[in-house]
Design an enzyme around this catalytic site. Structure first.
Site, PDB file in Angstrom:
ATOM      1  N   HIS A  67       0.309  -3.209  -3.650  1.00 20.84           N
ATOM      2  CA  HIS A  67      -0.987  -2.579  -3.436  1.00 20.84           C
ATOM      3  C   HIS A  67      -0.939  -1.568  -2.296  1.00 20.84           C
ATOM      4  O   HIS A  67       0.068  -1.425  -1.599  1.00 20.84           O
ATOM      5  CB  HIS A  67      -2.052  -3.643  -3.166  1.00 20.84           C
ATOM      6  CG  HIS A  67      -1.781  -4.525  -1.980  1.00 20.84           C
ATOM      7  ND1 HIS A  67      -2.111  -4.179  -0.692  1.00 20.84           N
ATOM      8  CD2 HIS A  67      -1.199  -5.754  -1.893  1.00 20.84           C
ATOM      9  CE1 HIS A  67      -1.764  -5.144   0.136  1.00 20.84           C
ATOM     10  NE2 HIS A  67      -1.196  -6.123  -0.568  1.00 20.84           N
ATOM     11  N   CYS A  76       0.984  -9.152   0.477  1.00 18.10           N
ATOM     12  CA  CYS A  76       2.189  -9.114  -0.357  1.00 18.10           C
ATOM     13  C   CYS A  76       3.001  -7.867  -0.053  1.00 18.10           C
ATOM     14  O   CYS A  76       3.630  -7.787   0.982  1.00 18.10           O
ATOM     15  CB  CYS A  76       1.785  -9.176  -1.824  1.00 18.10           C
ATOM     16  SG  CYS A  76       1.280 -10.825  -2.368  1.00 18.10           S
TER      17      CYS A  76
END
Length: 271
Positions: free
Chosen positions: A166, A182
């Site tokens: 992302h 993440c």
């Protein structure tokens, strides 16, 4: 003695530190990272001090075994590759959070989202309620959302792995390890990657052995930035040098703080 001198010199160049500690940067703003309007949101330009060499999107030769059209994530060198035809790939700099270290192996992209919403995990709320409890019910997409402008969701065996690729609202984090999250890219880079991939795109997350076989050994320098250990130098030697430099930096910071908190007495004035 000569060998130690050469080791120190090589790592000092790799760290590329100015006197006050910030990284050496590109001399001009890279147009790939200019600000631009994306729907209802204006994505700010990436400050040039964060566009150090390893963080900049670049097309490179690729020597891994993965087929064209594969995303390859290397959490150890903090790089992500999108494999192209002809032994080439687009390389992106990434930040890696704790959740990003929990997955290895392969999966596929089964969901894509523009300006995704975000909800902290129960564990995040439990361990850091001061940070995450206000957002336990979720946070809509936007410029304040930690997932940034786009998100790609990794599935394996038909199940969501909770592994995300992302954007970010913290460009300073790219190239570094982070406490949560993440795999983060600059918003400009996640949009570029998002536009290249389709649902079903394969993703491979390298193991440590795979990373070292293809990328060499990487460590954090004294500023938390990723640097490669030069060939012929052991990881232990490199880590020892970083520790030495970090100690000197801390001593310098403490000395400056002490000086600031204890200014010299004013000189008496003549009447």
């Amino acid at each position: 003695m000569l060998r130690r001198f050469l080791i120190l010199a090589v790592l000092a160049v790799l760290s590329a530190c100015a006197p006050n500690g910030p990284p050496v940067t590109m001399q001009a703003v890279n147009p790939m990272y200019d600000g631009f309007q994306d729907g209802e949101y204006f994505i700010p330009a990436v400050p040039k001090e964060y566009l150090i060499t390893h963080n900049i999107r670049t097309e490179v030769d690729y020597f891994g075994p993965e087929a064209p059209g594969t995303i390859v994530v290397d959490v150890y060198s903090r790089r992500l590759y999108y494999v192209l035809d002809g032994g080439r790939a687009v390389r992106y700099g990434i930040a890696v959070g704790r959740e990003g270290l929990s997955f290895k192996g392969s999966g596929t992209i089964q969901r894509k989202a523009e300006w995704p919403s975000w909800q902290p995990t129960r564990n995040m709320v439990r361990t850091r309620p001061d940070l995450y409890a206000p957002y336990a019910a979720g946070l809509p997409g936007g410029l304040d959302n930690p997932l940034g402008a786009r998100a790609l969701y990794l599935y394996r065996g038909g199940r969501d792995t909770m592994f995300r690729i992302h954007g970010t609202i913290d460009p300073a984090s790219i190239g570094r390890a982070t406490s949560a999250g993440c795999i983060r890219l600059f918003n400009q880079d996640i949009i570029d990657l998002y536009n290249r991939v389709d649902i079903g795109t394969p993703v491979h997350v390298r193991t440590l052995d795979e990373s070292r076989a293809l990328e060499g050994i990487w460590i954090d320098d004294e500023f938390g930035r990723i640097v490669q250990v030069p060939e012929g130098m052991s990881e232990q030697e490199a880590l020892a040098h970083v520790a030495e430099r970090r100690s000197k930096l801390e001593l310098g910071v403490n000395a400056r703080m002490t000086e600031a908190n204890n200014p010299p007495p004013s000189s008496p004035t003549n009447g």
